[in-house]
Design an enzyme around this catalytic site. Structure first.
Site, PDB file in Angstrom:
ATOM      1  N   SER A 139       0.843  -1.189   0.000  1.00  0.00           N
ATOM      2  CA  SER A 139       0.000   0.000   0.000  1.00  0.00           C
ATOM      3  C   SER A 139       0.880   1.242   0.000  1.00  0.00           C
ATOM      4  O   SER A 139       1.982   1.235   0.563  1.00  0.00           O
ATOM      5  CB  SER A 139      -0.892   0.024   1.255  1.00  0.00           C
ATOM      6  OG  SER A 139      -1.578   1.265   1.362  1.00  0.00           O
ATOM      7  N   TYR A 153      -1.819  -0.282  10.108  1.00  0.00           N
ATOM      8  CA  TYR A 153      -1.918  -0.851   8.767  1.00  0.00           C
ATOM      9  C   TYR A 153      -0.731  -0.412   7.922  1.00  0.00           C
ATOM     10  O   TYR A 153      -0.113  -1.208   7.212  1.00  0.00           O
ATOM     11  CB  TYR A 153      -3.234  -0.412   8.124  1.00  0.00           C
ATOM     12  CG  TYR A 153      -3.446  -0.878   6.705  1.00  0.00           C
ATOM     13  CD1 TYR A 153      -3.923  -2.156   6.444  1.00  0.00           C
ATOM     14  CD2 TYR A 153      -3.195  -0.021   5.621  1.00  0.00           C
ATOM     15  CE1 TYR A 153      -4.127  -2.590   5.137  1.00  0.00           C
ATOM     16  CE2 TYR A 153      -3.399  -0.451   4.318  1.00  0.00           C
ATOM     17  CZ  TYR A 153      -3.866  -1.721   4.081  1.00  0.00           C
ATOM     18  OH  TYR A 153      -4.061  -2.141   2.784  1.00  0.00           O
TER      19      TYR A 153
END
Length: 241
Positions: A139, A153
């Site tokens: 990501s 995350y």
């Protein structure tokens, strides 16, 4: 040629994972579609692959469970010789400031987003004795940190980037390439707030969030012969972020 490529995709029943499966089927891959809960959605993805003339099965898996991962890959091995693996299953976990995050939710998120990636890569390697390719879904958060949203995350995805580089070097002598794709904001049901991609559009240089198919194209390329000299690379598909 039918059966030439067999690729396993975790988290393949929805969002980016489903788009990856559809693109890979179009590009000649037979598929093992891993899913956690939604069997109907996974079967729908299998149907899309079969409509494209590919062999495909849906298999339930908890990627954070060593026993479940072992069972999952055992079924994949029975389906055919594995040539590709897409490490995609992920959850957002608690959203907000880290100081306010529930500890159990944090633990589960790290179990899926990092421990699960390690478990699945570990097992996929054992199913590629003659070589293959692994693509980890990272990501853009890995380098941006996601303050006030999900720092945990971002931290897990930064670890996935490090894992990608390390495994690429470790597995090169075995003929296994390892790369990652790092999406930015994508239109999918990953977000707890379904309007989040629209709300963030003005912060993205290209002025919009991505469609899942735009991420899938990068994954398919990394699994292809066109990427035969590409390993240890993180491809950022984030609209300029």
């Amino acid at each position: 040629m039918a059966g030439t490529n067999l690729t396993v995709v975790t988290g393949g029943s929805r969002g980016i994972g489903a788009a990856i499966c559809a693109r890979l089927a179009d590009d000649g891959h037979d598929l093992v579609v891993g899913y956690r809960e939604n069997s109907a959605a996974a079967k729908s993805v299998v149907g899309i692959a079969m409509d494209a003339g590919r062999r495909a099965i849906a298999v339930q898996v908890d990627t954070a469970s060593p026993e479940s991962v072992e069972d999952f890959f055992r079924v994949a091995d029975e389906f055919g010789a594995l040539t590709g693996f897409v490490n995609n299953a992920a959850i957002s976990g608690p959203v907000g400031n880290l100081a306010d995050a529930d500890a159990d939710e944090l633990h589960r998120a790290l179990d899926v987003n990092l421990y699960g990636y390690l478990l699945c890569a570990r097992r996929a390697i054992r199913s590629m004795p003659t070589g293959g390719a692994i693509v980890n879904i990272s990501s853009a958060a890995a380098t941006m940190g996601s303050p006030g949203v999900y720092v945990h995350y971002a931290a897990a995805k930064a670890a996935v980037d490090a894992m990608t580089v390390g495994l690429a070097k470790e597995l090169a002598p075995s003929g296994i390439r390892v790369n990652a794709v790092a999406p930015g904001t994508v239109w999918s049901d990953f977000h707890l707030d379904p309007d989040r991609p629209a709300k963030l559009a003005s912060t993205i240089p290209l002025g919009r969030a991505a469609q899942p198919a735009e991420i899938a194209g990068a994954v398919s390329w990394l699994l292809s012969e066109d990427a035969s000299y590409t390993s240890g690379t993180v491809i950022r598909v984030a609209g300029g972020l």
